[in-house]
Design an enzyme around this catalytic site. Structure first.
Site, PDB file in Angstrom:
ATOM      1  N   ASP A 520       0.859  -1.167   0.000  1.00  0.00           N
ATOM      2  CA  ASP A 520       0.000   0.000   0.000  1.00  0.00           C
ATOM      3  C   ASP A 520       0.904   1.227   0.000  1.00  0.00           C
ATOM      4  O   ASP A 520       2.093   1.130   0.315  1.00  0.00           O
ATOM      5  CB  ASP A 520      -0.907  -0.021   1.233  1.00  0.00           C
ATOM      6  CG  ASP A 520      -1.840   1.172   1.268  1.00  0.00           C
ATOM      7  OD1 ASP A 520      -2.388   1.517   0.207  1.00  0.00           O
ATOM      8  OD2 ASP A 520      -2.012   1.753   2.348  1.00  0.00           O
ATOM      9  N   ASP A 718      -1.208  -0.949   6.025  1.00  0.00           N
ATOM     10  CA  ASP A 718      -1.452  -0.484   7.394  1.00  0.00           C
ATOM     11  C   ASP A 718      -2.881  -0.013   7.632  1.00  0.00           C
ATOM     12  O   ASP A 718      -3.221   0.387   8.739  1.00  0.00           O
ATOM     13  CB  ASP A 718      -0.492   0.654   7.751  1.00  0.00           C
ATOM     14  CG  ASP A 718      -0.861   1.960   7.047  1.00  0.00           C
ATOM     15  OD1 ASP A 718      -1.472   1.903   5.964  1.00  0.00           O
ATOM     16  OD2 ASP A 718      -0.548   3.023   7.598  1.00  0.00           O
ATOM     17  N   ASP A 722      -6.734  -2.536   3.840  1.00  0.00           N
ATOM     18  CA  ASP A 722      -5.762  -3.555   3.454  1.00  0.00           C
ATOM     19  C   ASP A 722      -6.065  -4.919   4.064  1.00  0.00           C
ATOM     20  O   ASP A 722      -5.451  -5.918   3.696  1.00  0.00           O
ATOM     21  CB  ASP A 722      -4.346  -3.127   3.904  1.00  0.00           C
ATOM     22  CG  ASP A 722      -3.923  -1.803   3.291  1.00  0.00           C
ATOM     23  OD1 ASP A 722      -4.255  -1.575   2.118  1.00  0.00           O
ATOM     24  OD2 ASP A 722      -3.273  -1.003   3.985  1.00  0.00           O
TER      25      ASP A 722
END
Length: 830
Positions: A520, A718, A722
């Site tokens: 990410d 995080d 996700d």
């Protein structure tokens, strides 16, 4: 507030022989029906009405739980006599292993506290909502309508979908209790048996009879405490699926039965097998092996229990109630009563209850739980809002469109649960070997028995029995049970020192094979918080542009505004006072500073103000291509400058990406951010591939796409968005600075939020998997080499028959080898 869990009263003492179906509400006790705490109504605590009664609560949280499902908290069953007890007025309550139990009388409470296990059954049953499905943690293809044991391996079935208010895994709680009781017993048996070697002649002090019977009683108690292992072993035999439980049950059962026979009928053993006139016993081997296996099970259950925490963390994002508007009046209703088409009111600071669209008002909504992006999104009439997101500033009305299992949050929960159930445990290697190893060991034991009985010297039956027992004892898989847990225990401790937290053995196994890393952007590659990057002067100098921008944004709580104000303070620029401040939804802000009309926002705001950006437009485009968020500053109708804000790339990210490339790992960025920003970050870091504007479902789809291509995929992120991808990946890697649910969904957590930790985790994974393979090799080699020796293969040539004493010693040596080898991981270089 006081907890009256041990209050005694004789008002309802029926002597345990209650005959009525329900205990009458007690007088003088007002108890929170949810948590069981006593409540003083004069202190203004929350209340709720139900079925003509008023209930009192210690906190608003307990009240919300009650309102959402009152029937759950009205009554409880006395575990002693079976009576139904009113929870809100029960005089007698006790806590046991984190659970509350209510009683109709002090006599029932006293009986329960004296021996709670006799009223709770062999094993506490997990709880799950009506209609829930149950599955085996080792064999996810097994699905049942209720709790029970797996028909393949005998393990306890678990709910496929944990509930938000579920407690710890009941089997884990039960095993821990059994460990606390059984471990001292096993230790005492071992000390008694090893006393002579320690200079403590317990046999002489106690006498042979007391000495042996003390061991027998303690070891038998341990066998009884761990009888679940024998049940699983029996089920594996009945279901023709030999596995580790088969080996444990046969090996320890044989050692215990041999010892009991030696204690009760020593005369059946040949004199050659006796020491000081008595045959040997192996009570200490039985007890210690079972306790070590129990420890391994607790370690595995602890890791599995955390997978449920991930789903519960997701569920906790949604509020328990919603404020429904009907006929001009507001009413609080449980979330499961909300229907599509209902109008709901969302006030500042509240979570959006379900998916829908704004019908009145406007606000700023924090959608980071879905997008991972820190910047709140402006919402006005017609805009979609998502259940579980947090309303920041203004209040609004919304129309519910997707409720229950149809909400985005519920779909994410389902995705996480499905991904977590699809894992294959590392112990499968041992189970595959056990498929042939167990029948082979049993066959050798039977052949050895028959061979000694038919061809052996007198007393042939005794020799046959000893040979068969020796085979089973030396094949007892204590080392097999320790091979994985010991390595994992040492590796997790080593990883913690390096800032790498490992959830389970499977994460290490998969991480060692990873060749693609999906990351990410926000909070993983970047810092996760906006900061001021550039100030571009136009008609005004740079310092004045920043001062006017900070003056307008000083009154705003928007993260971009905070970045501008903080940037001005860091550069020593003082912001003057602003008046007539006004926020233009989705565009920017306006106000008066020093008698001048000032506007700060995007190109749409400049157009509204009649300001042409001129030469600043080209510079703005360049900054946007570099991933910046650009805001134009207009003063008295003229373009004055540009202020740019961005989420900075972490200082260690570039180094980490280079290291990953050197390790042969392909790096792919998947983010919900806009294409220009994502492309800019990818170019800066030299990433192999970038996917922008990706939804939570899209990230999971990307993982599956790569896996279908034969790739072993790790996912690092995080945010809550996700979580599905972290769970679906071969191994999930959570940045410790991120959301709790991301950490709970991941197999690996980087405590310091440093991407270079992935390289340390990879080295740890490779070292650990090599260590586990070595341990399994030691375990099987000792057993494979020892079995023919125990069967007496050397007797025709050398006259040597391996005694069960040496069989137990060899079995213990294999455990020592496994433990010693696992301890080497402490010095592994990461």
């Amino acid at each position: 507030m006081s907890d009256t869990s041990h209050t005694h009263s004789h008002a309802h003492d029926h002597g345990g022989g209650c005959c009525s179906a329900k205990a009458a509400p007690a007088e003088g006790v007002i108890r929170d029906p949810v948590c069981g705490m006593t409540v003083d109504p004069s202190k203004g605590k929350p209340t709720a009405a139900h079925d003509g009664r008023t209930f009192h609560f210690c906190s608003a949280g307990c009240r919300e739980k009650f309102v959402a499902a009152p029937e759950t908290y009205l009554t409880a069953k006395d575990p002693v006599c079976g009576m139904t007890v009113d929870r809100a007025s029960a005089r007698h309550m006790a806590k046991h292993e984190g659970q509350r139990f209510y009683f109709c009388s002090p006599r029932c409470q006293e009986k329960f506290e004296a021996d709670p296990e006799s009223f709770l059954g062999d094993r506490p049953a997990p709880t799950a909502p009506a209609g829930a499905k149950w599955t085996c943690p080792m064999h996810p293809e097994i699905v049942r309508d209720g709790p029970g044991d797996c028909p393949i391996c005998g393990m306890a079935l678990e709910p496929m979908m944990p509930t938000a208010d579920a407690g710890p895994n009941p089997e884990l709680v039960d095993f821990r209790r059994r460990l606390w009781i059984g471990a001292p017993m096993a230790a005492l048996v071992a000390v008694l048996e090893m006393g002579d070697h320690l200079g403590l002649p317990f046999r002489d002090w106690l006498g042979p009879t007391v000495f042996l019977w003390t061991q027998a009683i303690l070891a038998t108690a341990v066998v009884w405490l761990t009888r679940v292992f024998f049940r699983r072993g029996w089920n594996s035999i009945v279901n023709r699926s030999p596995n580790m439980w088969t080996l444990i049950a046969i090996g320890t059962g044989a050692a215990w039965l041999f010892s009991i026979a030696a204690l009760l009928a020593p005369g059946i053993f040949p004199h050659a097998m006796r020491h000081d006139g008595a045959p040997p016993v192996y009570f200490e081997a039985t007890a210690v092996i079972l306790i070590l296996v129990l420890i391994g099970q607790i370690m595995e259950l602890t890791a599995r229990d955390r997978t449920g925490d991930a789903i519960r963390a997701l569920m906790d994002l949604a509020p328990k109630t919603a404020r429904r508007v009907r006929d001009g009046k507001d009413e609080d209703v449980p979330l499961d009563e909300v229907r599509a088409g209902d109008i709901l009111r969302v006030r500042p600071g509240e979570a959006v209850p379900v998916d829908g669209a704004v019908t009145e008002g406007h606000s700023s909504v924090d959608e980071s739980m879905m997008t991972g992006e820190p910047v709140p999104v402006e919402k006005s009439v017609g805009d979609a809002v998502t259940g579980g997101t947090l309303n920041r500033t203004g209040g609004f009305l919304m129309r519910a469109e997707r409720v229950g299992a149809e909400t985005t949050l519920s779909r994410i929960v389902a995705l996480v649960a499905q991904a977590q159930r699809s894992r294959a445990p590392i112990q499968a290697l041992a189970d595959r070997v056990a498929n042939w190893f167990v029948p082979a060991v049993v066959a050798v034991a039977v052949i050895a028995f028959l061979a000694w009985w038919i061809f052996g010297p007198a007393p042939a039956l005794s020799y046959a029995f000893v040979a068969a027992v020796s085979v089973l004892i030396i094949a007892c898989p204590c080392a097999l049970g320790l091979a994985t847990p010991m390595s994992i225990m040492v590796a997790t401790g080593r990883g913690a020192h390096a800032g790498v937290l490992i959830r389970d053995a499977e994460a290490l196994e998969r991480l060692a094979k990873v060749d693609v890393l999906v990351v990410d952007k926000t909070g993983t590659l970047t810092e996760g918080r906006p900061s001021l990057t550039e100030v571009v002067p136009g008609a005004l100098p740079e310092s004045e542009v920043l001062a006017l921008a900070a003056a307008l944004e000083r009154g705003s709580e928007h993260p971009l505004a905070e970045a501008i104000v903080a940037g001005a303070e860091a550069r020593g620029v003082e912001a003057p006072e602003a008046r007539d401040f006004a926020a233009v939804t989705g565009k920017g802000v306006t106000g008066t500073v020093g008698g001048r009309h000032v506007a700060l926002g995007n190109a749409a705001l400049m157009e509204d103000q009649g300001i042409a950006p001129g030469d600043l437009a080209a510079r703005a485009a360049e900054l946007q291509a570099e991933g910046r968020t650009v805001m134009f500053l207009g003063v008295d109708g003229a373009p004055a400058g540009i202020v740019a804000v961005a989420d900075r790339i972490k200082d260690t990210t570039a180094e980490a990406i280079r290291g990953l490339h050197e390790a042969g790992i392909r790096v792919v960025m998947a983010t919900g951010d806009a294409e220009p920003t994502a492309r800019a970050v990818a170019r800066t870091l030299g990433l192999d591939e970038v996917r922008a504007g990706v939804s939570p479902e899209g990230k999971g789809a990307l993982i599956e796409e790569l896996q279908r291509g034969g790739r072993s995929v790790a996912m690092a992120g995080d945010g809550v968005n996700d979580a599905p991808a972290l769970a679906a990946a071969d191994v999930g890697i959570a940045m410790g600075t991120g959301a709790d649910v991301a950490v709970e969904s991941a197999g690996v957590t980087l405590v310091r939020g440093d991407l270079t930790g992935i390289l340390r985790a990879r080295r740890l994974a490779e070292a650990t998997m090599a260590n586990i393979r070595q341990n399994l090799f030691f375990a099987f080699v000792y057993n494979t080499a020892g079995v023919p020796l125990a069967a007496g293969i050397l007797y025709p040539f050398l006259g040597i028959l391996l005694s069960p004493v040496f069989a137990a010693a060899a079995m213990s040596l294999s455990s020592v080898s496994v433990i010693g080898n696992a301890l080497r991981l402490r010095s592994a270089r990461l």
